[in-house]
Design an enzyme around this catalytic site. Structure first.
Site, PDB file in Angstrom:
ATOM      1  CG  HIS A  42      -1.796  -1.162   1.373  1.00 19.24           C
ATOM      2  ND1 HIS A  42      -2.920  -1.328   0.584  1.00 19.24           N
ATOM      3  CD2 HIS A  42      -1.745  -2.247   2.182  1.00 19.24           C
ATOM      4  CE1 HIS A  42      -3.513  -2.469   0.924  1.00 19.24           C
ATOM      5  NE2 HIS A  42      -2.825  -3.047   1.892  1.00 19.24           N
TER       6      HIS A  42
ATOM      7  CB  CYS B 172      -5.838 -28.047 -14.066  1.00 22.69           C
ATOM      8  SG  CYS B 172      -4.237 -28.607 -13.496  1.00 22.69           S
TER       9      CYS B 172
ATOM     10  CB  ILE C 171       2.471  -7.609  11.986  1.00 21.57           C
ATOM     11  CG1 ILE C 171       3.497  -7.438  13.112  1.00 21.57           C
ATOM     12  CG2 ILE C 171       2.941  -6.894  10.728  1.00 21.57           C
ATOM     13  CD1 ILE C 171       3.786  -5.994  13.524  1.00 21.57           C
TER      14      ILE C 171
END
Lengths: 423, 496, 122
Positions: free
Chosen positions: B49, B457, B356
Site C-alpha cells: 500500500h 486445473c 502485524i
C-alpha cells in the site's frame, strides 16, 4: 522455421483419429504433438472397459482402445513427438513447442487440428466452503494416482458429482478396498451413463444422493469430514438438512472444461456454452485452416464419438489442404429456446456439402416422451419422438444437403410437449 | 547459543532474519509449519500500500510509508517481482467523496503521491469501474508483490548467510535463564526456548534475544515468558484473528483491472478490493470477520457471497466464471489498534513484533529496520558480515527466449519437460525449487516457489508428477506428501 | 410381474422391462423382454435376473515399466458374487515389463475358468 502441412495438437483419441483420417485422405506431412510420454491421452488411465463398441464392434478397456490407434499411427509412420507441450499458437498457424528431445521448436503449419481435450473443474470453480486440506482431488487425478502410479489416495471416500469419472472411481476405489460412503449430485438426475449408475453404484450398494451437495469441508492437514446438504429447486442448500460423513477423501466429478487457452491465444472464437471453438460442418474454427475435434470442441460422453469426430476433422483438414474451401454462404444452427443446451456445428455451408451433416446437441434438462423439433427459419420442419433425453447423453441428428439448401438463415432445435422429469 | 532467535517465519520474521544476517550474528528462525510463509503471509491481498490510509501518528502509518519506499529496491536485490501498479480509491456518493478529501490530505501530509480524478478520468484508466463511481483518488506508488515469494527469498538469503532455519518446530515454552554472577555479561543467554517437532521430540535453543513475530499466536508466545501477559486482566495486548476471504480469477493476457481498486475505507478496514497480481490473476476480497479459532482458515458461503456483493459497488464485468480458487487468511488483529513493536517492558531482551495486521506486509521492511536500528542496535554490536551472499533468483523459464530455453535443455533435458501445463513449468524448475537453500519439501512448497498447481486445473494434472519428483529427489513417500493418516493406510493391498 | 433393468452391455444403457413370473419351484421364469435395441439386451436381462456376471478390470504391480501398474481385465465375465475373490488374487500379483496386450497374467482365476489378461502392452 520448420514447416509442416498438418500439425495436430494432442495425441489422445481425437488427435490420433484426426491424424489417421488425414493420412487416409492423402496427407503425408503430419506432426502430432503429444504432451505425455506416449500417445493415448486420458484413455491410458481409464482401465475400465466399455470403449469401442461403435468403432470396433467390441468392448475394450481405455488402454486397449488407445493401443488400436497407436498401432495404426506406427504402421502408417505418422510422426508423433511425445513429451511435447505447445506453448504458443498464433492465427497464422505458427506454433512453439518444447520437448526434452527436440528442445524449443517453432513450426509453421498449413493447417492445424486442435485436439487438446479437456480438464476437470477443480474445487475452486464451484466454490465449496470449508478448509483446504489434502485429500480432495478431482476424480481424474485420483484415477491417475491409482491406475498409473499405484498410489491409493484414501480409504474412506465421498464423491461429489455423478459424472461418469466419479461413478467409475466409486467402483474402482471400492474394488481396491476403500469404503465409498456415497455419491452426491446437485441436480435431480445423474450426469453419468445409466449403465454406470447400475454397475458402479448399485452393484456395490453405494448410495446416490440426488439434489444434494457438499456444503462444508473440515480438517487441517488431511480431510476429516464433509457436510452434505439437500438443495432446493434453485440448487441452494436447505438449512437443517446437513449431515456429516467422516471421510479422508473427497473426489470431485463436477464437470469438464475444454482446454482452450491455445485457441484463445490464436484468436479463435469460443462458444459460451460448449466453451469450445465455434465450428462449421467441416469442424473448421473461426480461424481458417484451424480445425477442432474431441473434448477440446465439446465435452463428449463416449470416446467412439470423439474418434469419429477426429476422423472427420482429419478428412476436413485434408480437403482444406488439397482443394481448399470455396467461398459460400453459411447458415446458423442453434437452440430455438432454452430446452436445448447447444447445437454443433454452429454454422453450416449448405452449398458446399458433399455429405450429410451430423448435428450433435445436448438437451438442457431431463425429458421423457417428448418431441424434438427442427425449425427452418422459425418454421417447424421435422418432428421426432424421443422416449428419454438426458443432458448427460449427447444426441445426434443427421440432415441431408437437400434438407438444408432452402434454409435462409437459421436451423433451430427445440424440445416440445414434454415435462421435466425429476425422477 | 544464538544471539537472536526469531519465532515465526512469516514476512516480518523473514525480513528480520535476513536483515540481521547482514551482521555477524548467530540467528535462528523457527516456525511451527513445514514451510516458510504459511500464515497471514500466504493469504492476504498481496499489496504494498502507498500508506495513505492508516491513522496519523501510528506505527502503521509510519512504517507503511517507509516500507513502500524500501520495497522496490529490496525486491530487486532479492530477485523477486515487484510491480508499482498504482491504485484507485473510488467513491460513489457525496459522503464518500468527503472521505476521499480526508485520505487525499493524509496522503499529501505523508508525501504519498496522490491525484484526484473525476469519473471520466478514472474510467480512462480503469474502464470496468462500477457505474456508481463518481470520483477517485489515484495512488501511483501502490505496488504488488507475491508475498510468500518475498518471504521465501528472504529466508533463503538468511540461510545462505549462516542463519539456521527450523521448520516444523512448534514453540512450547520459553524460560528466562537466571542472570550470570556479574549481571552485565552481554554474551550470556537470557532465554531457553523449547520446541516440539512432529515426531514428538523436543529441542531446546538458548538465545540472548527472542523476537516474537508469531502472527496470530504472538500474544500466546509472549505469555509463555510474561506472567503479566498471561493474565487477561494485566496483559499488554491480545490478538484476535480477523478472517478475510477471497476469490482468485485465472490469469489472462491482460487482466480486467491493471490497478488495485479500493472502496472508501470503513471501520472494518480497507474493504473489498480488486487486486491484479504479479502473475496476472485477479484477487477479489477480503471481507472482515473476527473469529475465535486461530487455525480456522476455512471459507464460508456467507463471506464469499458478501465479497461478491460488495465488489459490485466498485467494479463490474468481473469474470466470476473464471474463478479457480477461494482462500481465506487470518489477520492478527491486536486490541491496541496499532502494531505492537517494542522490547517487552517486563522481559528485557524479549522483542515484540506483534499485531502485524494490514498494512503489515507493506510495513515489514520498515518494521525490520526499526527493530534492528532502534531497538537492538544500542544493545548488540552490529558488525557487518564481510562475506554476505546474495541469493540466486528462482529459476523461471516463463519469459526466456527460445535460444535460452534450448541452452537450458541442453544443460538438462528436464528443462524440456513441462510438468505444469497451466503455468508452463518445467521439471527443471521444480528441481531447482527443491534443491535450493531452504528448498521445497512439500507439494505446496513446490507450488509456492515455482507455481505448479497455481493455474486453472489447480494441480489436477501436475500434482501426481510433483509427488513423484519429490519422492524421487528427497526419498519421501506419497503417504507423507498426501498427508495420509494411519486410518487411510489401513488395509493396504497391492496399492501402496 | 414386471422387472425394470438398465442394460449395461453397452453405453446406450437401454431401459429394459422383463415380464417374469416365479415358477412353482421358486425359480424366476422370464416370459419376455422389451425396451432393448439389440439382441444382447435381451440376453443381458435374462442372465442378470438369473445368473448375474461382470467383467472386472483392475491393475497389477508392474516392475520395470513406464508406469508402476499394468491394467488387466478378466478374459470373460465372472459371477458377480465372486468379484472380491478375484480382486484378492489380482492384488497378490506382480509382473515384469515387457508385457504384451492379452498376455495371460493369472490363469484360471479363482478356478472360474477365466483368465486375467493384460489390457495393454507395456
Amino acid at each position: 522455421m520448420n514447416t509442416c502441412d498438418l500439425v495436430i495438437i494432442g495425441g489422445g483419441s481425437a488427435g490420433m483419429a484426426a491424424a489417421i483420417g488425414a493420412y487416409k485422405s492423402g496427407i503425408r506431412d503430419i506432426l502430432i504433438l503429444e504432451r505425455d510420454a506416449e500417445p493415448g491421452g486420458i484413455l491410458l488411465q481409464c482401465i475400465h472397459n466399455g470403449f469401442g463398441l461403435h468403432t470396433f464392434g467390441e468392448e475394450l478397456t481405455g488402454p486397449s482402445y488407445a493401443e488400436r490407434f497407436t498401432g495404426q499411427i506406427n504402421e502408417l509412420g505418422i510422426r508423433c513427438v511425445t513429451g511435447a507441450l505447445v506453448l504458443h499458437l498464433r492465427a497464422d498457424k505458427t506454433l512453439d513447442y518444447i520437448s526434452p528431445q527436440t528442445g524449443y521448436r517453432q513450426v509453421k503449419a498449413r493447417a492445424v487440428i486442435l485436439a487438446m481435450g479437456c480438464r476437470e473443474r477443480p474445487r475452486g470453480a464451484i466454490g465449496i466452503p470449508g478448509t483446504r486440506p489434502a485429500g480432495i482431488w478431482t476424480a481424474g487425478t485420483a484415477q491417475r494416482y491409482l491406475n498409473l502410479d499405484g498410489i491409493m489416495p484414501g480409504r474412506r471416500v465421498f464423491i461429489l458429482g455423478s459424472g461418469d469419472i466419479g461413478l467409475i472411481m466409486a467402483r474402482r476405489m471400492t474394488l481396491e478396498g476403500a469404503q465409498v460412503l456415497g455419491v452426491a449430485e446437485l441436480m435431480p438426475y445423474s450426469n453419468g451413463l445409466q449403465r454406470n449408475i447400475k454397475q458402479c453404484l448399485e452393484d456395490f450398494d453405494i448410495p446416490l444422493f440426488l439434489s444434494h451437495t457438499v456444503t462444508d469441508i473440515r480438517g487441517q492437514e488431511r480431510l476429516r469430514e464433509i457436510v452434505l446438504s439437500r438443495v432446493d429447486e434453485n440448487r441452494r442448500p436447505i438449512p437443517g438438512t446437513e449431515r456429516s460423513f467422516a471421510v479422508d477423501t473427497l473426489l470431485l466429478s463436477v464437470g469438464l472444461v475444454p482446454e482452450n487457452y491455445l485457441s484463445e491465444e490464436a484468436g479463435i472464437v469460443l462458444h459460451p456454452r460448449t466453451r469450445g471453438p465455434l465450428v462449421d460442418e467441416a469442424l473448421q474454427t473461426t480461424v481458417p485452416g484451424i480445425f477442432a475435434c474431441g473434448n477440446v470442441l465439446h465435452v463428449h460422453d463416449l470416446v467412439d464419438f470423439v474418434s469419429a469426430e477426429g476422423t472427420q476433422a482429419g478428412e476436413s483438414a485434408a480437403r482444406y489442404l488439397t482443394d481448399g474451401f470455396a467461398d459460400s454462404r453459411s447458415i446458423l444452427a442453434a437452440p430455438a429456446d432454452r430446452t436445448i443446451g447447444y447445437v454443433l456445428p454452429q454454422t453450416v455451408h449448405p452449398d458446399r456439402l458433399d455429405k450429410p451433416v451430423e448435428f450433435k446437441f445436448r438437451v438442457a434438462d431431463a425429458y421423457r416422451n417428448v418431441t424434438l423439433q427442427v425449425l427452418k427459419d422459425g418454421q417447424v420442419y421435422k418432428e421426432i419422438r424421443k422416449r428419454v433425453l438426458l443432458p448427460a447423453e449427447m444426441e445426434k441428428l443427421t440432415l441431408k444437403k437437400d434438407d438444408l439448401l432452402d434454409v435462409k438463415q437459421e436451423l433451430a432445435f427445440r424440445i416440445a410437449a414434454g415435462h421435466i422429469d425429476a425422477s | 547459543m544464538y544471539d537472536i532467535l526469531i519465532i515465526g517465519a512469516g514476512i516480518t520474521g523473514t525480513f528480520l532474519a535476513r536483515d540481521l544476517a547482514r551482521y555477524d550474528l548467530r540467528i535462528a528462525l523457527l516456525d511451527k509449519e513445514d514451510d516458510i510463509a504459511c500464515g497471514a503471509t500466504m493469504a492476504n491481498s498481496a499489496i504494498v500500500h502507498s500508506g495513505h490510509d492508516p491513522k496519523p501518528g501510528t506505527f502503521k502509518a509510519r512504517f507503511n510509508v517507509r516500507g513502500n519506499e524500501l520495497y522496490e529496491d529490496i525486491c530487486r536485490e532479492l530477485g523477486v517481482a515487484f510491480k508499482r501498479c498504482s491504485a484507485l480509491v473510488v467513491a460513489a456518493s457525496p459522503e464518500e467523496e468527503a472521505n476521499l478529501d480526508i485520505l487525499q490530505r493524509q496522503a499529501l501530509d505523508r508525501n504519498v503521491p496522490v491525484r484526484r480524478l473525476n469519473r471520466e478520468e478514472a474510467l480512462a484508466l480503469e474502464p470496468h469501474l462500477a457505474d456508481s463511481v463518481t470520483e477517485a483518488l489515484e495512488l501511483s506508488s501502490t505496488g504488488i508483490i507475491t508475498p510468500w515469494e518475498v518471504a521465501i527469498a528472504l529466508a533463503e538469503e538468511a540461510v545462505l548467510n549462516q542463519s539456521d532455519l527450523f521448520l516444523s518446530h512448534r514453540v512450547e515454552s520459553i524460560e528466562t535463564l537466571p542472570p550470570a554472577g556479574d549481571n552485565d555479561c552481554p554474551q550470556k543467554s537470557r532465554f531457553r526456548v523449547t520446541a516440539r517437532t512432529p515426531d514428538g521430540q523436543t529441542h531446546t535453543f538458548d538465545a540472548r534475544y527472542v523476537i516474537d513475530a508469531a502472527g496470530v499466536y504472538a500474544d500466546q508466545i509472549y505469555a509463555m515468558v510474561s506472567p503479566a501477559q498471561a493474565d487477561p486482566a494485566t496483559r499488554r495486548f491480545s490478538i484476535t484473528p480477523r478472517k478475510g476471504e477471497y476469490f482468485v480469477i485465472d490469469h489472462e493476457e491482460t487482466p480486467l483491472f491493471q490497478r488495485v481498486i479500493y472502496p472508501v475505507p470503513s471501520e472494518k478496514g480497507k474493504g473489498v478490493l480488486v487486486v491484479p497480481t504479479i502473475h496476472n490473476n485477479l484477487l477479489i476480497g477480503p471481507n472482515s470477520d473476527f473469529i475465535d479459532d486461530k487455525e480456522d482458515v476455512g471459507n464460508t458461503a456467507q463471506a464469499l457471497s458478501y465479497v461478491r456483493e460488495q465488489v459490485s459497488k466498485t467494479a463490474k464485468d468481473l469474470p466470476f466464471h473464471k474463478v479457480i480458487r477461494n482462500f481465506s487468511g487470518l489477520r492478527p488483529t491486536g486490541d491496541t489498534h496499532d502494531f505492537v513493536i517494542e522490547e517487552a517492558a517486563d522481559v528485557p531482551g524479549f522483542i515484540l513484533v506483534a499485531a502485524i495486521e494490514s498494512p503489515g506486509l507493506s510495513a515489514a521492511p520498515a518494521i525490520s529496520e526499526y527493530v534492528i536500528h532502534t531497538l537492538l542496535a544500542p544493545k548488540l554490536s552490529l558488525v557487518p558480515r564481510t562475506d554476505y551472499k546474495r541469493r540466486r533468483p528462482f529459476l523461471s523459464l516463463k519469459d526466456v527466449s527460445p535460444a535460452e530455453y534450448n541452452e537450458k535443455i541442453r544443460e538438462n533435458p528436464a528443462f524440456g519437460h513441462i510438468v505444469c501445463r497451466c503455468e508452463q513449468i518445467t521439471e527443471g524448475e521444480v528441481l531447482d525449487a527443491i534443491h535450493r537453500p531452504a528448498g521445497a519439501r512439500t507439494i505446496k512448497g513446490v507450488k509456492k516457489r515455482c507455481r505448479p498447481g497455481m493455474g486453472r486445473c489447480q494441480g489436477g494434472f501436475c500434482e501426481p508428477l510433483i509427488t513423484e519428483i519429490l519422492c524421487r529427489e528427497l526419498g519421501l513417500t506419497p503417504q507423507e506428501l498426501l498427508h495420509m493418516t494411519d486410518d487411510c493406510l489401513q488395509k493396504g493391498g497391492a496399492c501402496q | 410381474m414386471k422387472k425394470e433393468l438398465t442394460c449395461i452391455i453397452c453405453p446406450m444403457g437401454c431401459r429394459l422391462e422383463a415380464d417374469c413370473e416365479t415358477t412353482e419351484n421358486g425359480a424366476l421364469a422370464i416370459r419376455s423382454v422389451t425396451g432393448n435395441t439389440c439382441p444382447r439386451g435381451e440376453r443381458y436381462a435374462r442372465a442378470e435376473l438369473s445368473y448375474p456376471e461382470r467383467t472386472v478390470t483392475s491393475t497389477v504391480v508392474l516392475q520395470g515399466g513406464r508406469y508402476r501398474r499394468l491394467p488387466v481385465i478378466t478374459s470373460a465375465p465372472i459371477p458377480k458374487d465372486r468379484i472380491f475373490d478375484v480382486m484378492e488374487e489380482i492384488r497378490a500379483v506382480s509382473v515384469c515389463a515387457p508385457v504384451k496386450i492379452h498376455d495371460i497374467i493369472i490363469e484360471n482365476v479363482c478356478g472360474l475358468g477365466v483368465n486375467i489378461i493384460a489390457s495393454r502392452s507395456l
